[in-house]
Design an enzyme around this catalytic site. Structure first.
Site, PDB file in Angstrom:
ATOM      1  N   TYR A  56       0.846  -1.185   0.000  1.00 61.15           N
ATOM      2  CA  TYR A  56       0.000   0.000   0.000  1.00 61.15           C
ATOM      3  C   TYR A  56       0.889   1.245   0.000  1.00 61.15           C
ATOM      4  O   TYR A  56       1.230   1.811   1.048  1.00 61.15           O
ATOM      5  CB  TYR A  56      -0.928   0.014   1.212  1.00 61.15           C
ATOM      6  CG  TYR A  56      -1.790  -1.217   1.371  1.00 61.15           C
ATOM      7  CD1 TYR A  56      -2.010  -2.094   0.295  1.00 61.15           C
ATOM      8  CD2 TYR A  56      -2.380  -1.527   2.589  1.00 61.15           C
ATOM      9  CE1 TYR A  56      -2.792  -3.228   0.455  1.00 61.15           C
ATOM     10  CE2 TYR A  56      -3.175  -2.654   2.749  1.00 61.15           C
ATOM     11  CZ  TYR A  56      -3.363  -3.506   1.671  1.00 61.15           C
ATOM     12  OH  TYR A  56      -4.139  -4.629   1.830  1.00 61.15           O
ATOM     13  N   PRO A 203     -14.744  -7.170   2.322  1.00 59.67           N
ATOM     14  CA  PRO A 203     -15.817  -7.809   3.081  1.00 59.67           C
ATOM     15  C   PRO A 203     -17.229  -7.392   2.689  1.00 59.67           C
ATOM     16  O   PRO A 203     -18.183  -8.061   3.084  1.00 59.67           O
ATOM     17  CB  PRO A 203     -15.517  -7.395   4.526  1.00 59.67           C
ATOM     18  CG  PRO A 203     -14.789  -6.093   4.383  1.00 59.67           C
ATOM     19  CD  PRO A 203     -13.961  -6.236   3.146  1.00 59.67           C
TER      20      PRO A 203
END
Length: 279
Positions: A56, A203
């Site tokens: 990231y 999710p």
């Protein structure tokens, strides 16, 4: 609803509903300031599990979290991932699980996060070009040296998890999983049986849950959003599931964390379990 906390090794306790930092902008300016505010607000709201990775921003996300939160509260667990690196030839990200690379990335993560030990270090992906025993064995050695405390894996099959567990104890698995994407049910079941934390990334299916009439109906019944229903379903799926929804907005962060208070009825759970088209 099962317990809202999970205990690693029976002693390190975290709130099951965590935060994924991947979406936080790190470039200087107002966007970075907003990212710092989101990270701090997450901790204010009781989040004790934050997920990041070297990939990231090439470590920029780790540095952002350190700027926002260091010195860390005693109860906060920041987990990071290694095993992906820039190709010297193309500059593109590629899997790289060579022992020397893993060691270097752990040392750099320690410095960026400003810690002496990483409490949970996850292998971002298994590098098919390096023997699994070399990759996991290196993490075991780093654990024995005191640089990491617990070892996790990401995007693995049940078979790969079993192979890794023959080499070292595995504390967590981070695979793609949500209400509409249950490809890794066998891995989750293996984690459930062994008491291994399962951290589903993506999710909430990037908002796709809200496009399903069944999910929208349950959300209306609970006076909640489809995203909250998707997260509540994950929390109800197994006590080892630790969702890590990410956002760069405080209002979305608060919406996500409020999902912990939802209680699905047996009938609602059954409807979600048997969504048409769900695996």
């Amino acid at each position: 609803m099962s317990s809202t906390v999970f205990r690693f090794d029976g002693d390190l306790e975290v709130r099951r509903l965590g935060f994924g930092a991947m979406h936080l902008p790190t470039e200087p300016g107002p966007a970075r300031e907003a990212s710092l505010a989101v990270a701090r607000r997450a901790v204010e709201l009781g989040v004790t599990l934050i997920d990041t990775a070297y990939m990231y921003g090439g470590g920029a996300n780790e540095e952002l979290l350190a700027e926002a939160l260091h010195p860390y509260p005693d109860e906060l667990l920041i987990t990071t991932k290694i095993g992906v690196a820039r190709s010297e030839a193309s500059g593109e990200w590629e899997l790289n699980g060579r022992p020397a690379v893993l060691r270097d990335q752990v040392d750099r993560a320690l410095r960026r996060l400003r810690v002496e030990r990483i409490e949970l270090l996850q292998l971002h992906r298994i590098d098919p070009g390096t023997p699994l025993a070399d990759q996991v064995g290196t993490l075991r050695d780093l654990r024995d040296e005191g640089k990491i405390a617990r070892i996790g894996l990401s995007e693995v099959t049940a078979g790969e998890l079993d192979q890794a567990r023959q080499i070292v104890e595995i504390a967590s698995v981070q695979n793609r999983y949500n209400l509409l994407d249950r490809e890794h049910d066998p891995v989750l079941e293996a984690c459930d049986a062994a008491g291994i934390a399962f951290l589903p990334w993506r999710p909430v299916a990037w908002g796709g849950s809200g496009a399903r009439a069944e999910v929208a109906a349950v959300a209306a019944e609970l006076d909640a959003t489809p995203t909250q229903v998707a997260l509540a379903w994950l929390l109800d799926r197994s006590p080892v599931v630790l969702p890590i929804p990410g956002t760069a907005r405080i209002d979305h962060l608060e919406e996500n964390l409020a999902a912990e208070r939802l209680h699905l009825t047996g009938a609602q759970r059954d409807r979600l379990d048997h969504l048409p088209g769900a695996p």
